[in-house]
Write an enzyme that holds these catalytic residues in place. Structure first.
Site, PDB file in Angstrom:
ATOM      1  N   ASN A 120       0.744  -1.289   0.042  1.00 26.15           N
ATOM      2  CA  ASN A 120       0.122   0.051   0.011  1.00 26.15           C
ATOM      3  C   ASN A 120       0.644   1.301   0.021  1.00 26.15           C
ATOM      4  O   ASN A 120       2.159   1.080   0.649  1.00 26.15           O
ATOM      5  CB  ASN A 120      -0.913   0.083   1.272  1.00 26.15           C
ATOM      6  CG  ASN A 120      -1.823   1.168   1.109  1.00 26.15           C
ATOM      7  OD1 ASN A 120      -2.377   1.593   0.182  1.00 26.15           O
ATOM      8  ND2 ASN A 120      -2.003   1.997   2.267  1.00 26.15           N
ATOM      9  N   HIS A 122       0.657   5.314   1.339  1.00 24.76           N
ATOM     10  CA  HIS A 122       0.072   6.216   2.063  1.00 24.76           C
ATOM     11  C   HIS A 122       0.779   7.591   2.172  1.00 24.76           C
ATOM     12  O   HIS A 122       1.859   7.731   1.914  1.00 24.76           O
ATOM     13  CB  HIS A 122       0.113   5.755   3.481  1.00 24.76           C
ATOM     14  CG  HIS A 122      -0.786   6.383   4.533  1.00 24.76           C
ATOM     15  ND1 HIS A 122      -2.141   6.363   4.750  1.00 24.76           N
ATOM     16  CD2 HIS A 122      -0.396   7.433   5.279  1.00 24.76           C
ATOM     17  CE1 HIS A 122      -2.511   7.277   5.543  1.00 24.76           C
ATOM     18  NE2 HIS A 122      -1.568   7.889   5.823  1.00 24.76           N
ATOM     19  N   ASP A 163      -2.892   0.551   7.718  1.00 20.68           N
ATOM     20  CA  ASP A 163      -1.738   1.430   7.714  1.00 20.68           C
ATOM     21  C   ASP A 163      -0.672   0.776   8.645  1.00 20.68           C
ATOM     22  O   ASP A 163       0.206   1.658   9.113  1.00 20.68           O
ATOM     23  CB  ASP A 163      -1.955   2.836   7.820  1.00 20.68           C
ATOM     24  CG  ASP A 163      -2.923   3.435   6.837  1.00 20.68           C
ATOM     25  OD1 ASP A 163      -2.750   2.891   5.651  1.00 20.68           O
ATOM     26  OD2 ASP A 163      -3.756   4.433   7.000  1.00 20.68           O
TER      27      ASP A 163
HETATM   28  C1  GRF Z   1      -3.085   8.605  -2.796  1.00 19.68           C
HETATM   29  O1  GRF Z   1      -2.655   9.676  -1.903  1.00 19.68           O
HETATM   30  C2  GRF Z   1      -2.626   7.383  -2.009  1.00 19.68           C
HETATM   31  O2  GRF Z   1      -1.265   7.558  -1.240  1.00 19.68           O
HETATM   32  C3  GRF Z   1      -3.718   7.182  -1.042  1.00 19.68           C
HETATM   33  O3  GRF Z   1      -4.773   7.421  -1.915  1.00 19.68           O
HETATM   34  C4  GRF Z   1      -4.382   8.432  -2.777  1.00 19.68           C
HETATM   35  C5  GRF Z   1      -4.858   7.939  -4.136  1.00 19.68           C
HETATM   36  O4  GRF Z   1      -4.844   8.681  -5.112  1.00 19.68           O
HETATM   37  N1  GRF Z   1      -3.611   5.716  -0.549  1.00 19.68           N
HETATM   38  P1  GRF Z   1      -5.121   8.198  -6.505  1.00 19.68           P
HETATM   39  O5  GRF Z   1      -6.435   7.630  -6.631  1.00 19.68           O
HETATM   40  O6  GRF Z   1      -3.974   7.090  -6.683  1.00 19.68           O
HETATM   41  O7  GRF Z   1      -4.890   9.371  -7.230  1.00 19.68           O
END
Ligand code: GRF
Length: 244
Positions: A120, A122, A163
């Site tokens: 993932n 974050h 997370d």
């Molecule tokens: C990103 O900021 C990622 O870190 C978080 O959700 C957001 C997703 O953005 N998990 P996108 O859909 O990839 O534009």
């Protein structure tokens, strides 16, 4: 024989990646481009999974010619979600999963079956500013509200909690004076797009040779690019505090 050992003997075929996304999917886009370009021999994005039928990520998958599957989560039993998710992953012979803006907890049974093979990203420096409900602008608003001068992006292994899995890579991003959550989000997102595809590639390479995932180290020059590796000297501290 588990999946990893099976793959260790079959390094000829690119690692098969599924991306899970609930939203617009800009990280998905970065992954699609990376694995349809230079890294295509290492791995391919073969499936996009979303919990929402209206996710922009599904349009991106279609434009890229990648299969997608909607697995609804809201109001459903976790066992049913797990069964549908595992069926989608097994139908597409997926080896590695990358969450990219997926707002749901991955069912424990899926985590168990894909242990250390779900990643993932974050948009903050975990373990701070993470956990249930910490996504999107809320994360950046909390970082600004707390007065942090450095935020960043974290790529980690997914376990049964939001997370909390082992951290693979973190990249620092400055919080500038008067940043709005949107400005900070955009600065972090640019970094996410640079680090996520390369990290997924590194993990895929390891997986193909049967290596366990492990933290990836940033060169000190990068990790401490914002904060001198030796720490600031006295004059810098004085200047920052207006004591000169
Ligand atoms: C990103 O900021 C990622 O870190 C978080 O959700 C957001 C997703 O953005 N998990 P996108 O859909 O990839 O534009």
């Amino acid at each position: 024989m588990n999946q990893t050992s099976r793959m260790a003997g079959a390094t000829a075929r690119p690692v098969r990646i599924a991306v899970f996304a609930s939203g617009g999917g800009t990280n998905l886009q970065a992954l699609l481009e990376h694995f349809q370009g230079a890294a295509a021999e290492t791995a391919r994005v073969v499936l996009v999974v979303s919990d929402r039928e209206d996710a922009g990520a599904l349009d991106r998958a279609e434009r890229a010619g990648v299969a997608s599957r909607v697995v609804p989560v809201r109001g459903r039993d976790e066992d049913d979600v797990a069964r549908d998710t595992l069926a989608a992953l097994s139908d597409a012979e997926v080896d590695l999963v990358a969450l990219a803006g997926y707002l749901r907890l991955v069912p424990a049974e899926v985590v168990r079956r894909y242990r250390d093979r779900i990643l993932n990203i974050h948009p903050a420096l975990l373990p701070a500013f993470g956990g249930k409900g910490m996504y999107g602008a809320r994360v950046h608003a909390a970082v600004i509200e707390a007065g942090c001068r450095i935020s960043g992006a974290t790529i980690h292994v997914v376990d049964e909690e939001y997370d909390r899995g082992a951290i693979l890579l973190q990249w620092p991003v400055p919080v500038l004076a008067d940043d709005s959550p949107e400005q900070l989000a955009a600065r972090v997102l640019r970094v996410e797009h640079r680090i996520y595809p390369l990290t997924v590639e590194a993990v895929a390479r390891g997986l193909a040779t049967g290596e366990a995932v492990r933290p990836l180290s940033l060169p000190d020059a990068v990790a401490f690019g914002l904060v001198d590796a030796d720490g600031p000297d006295e004059a810098e501290v004085r200047r920052a505090l207006g004591l000169l």
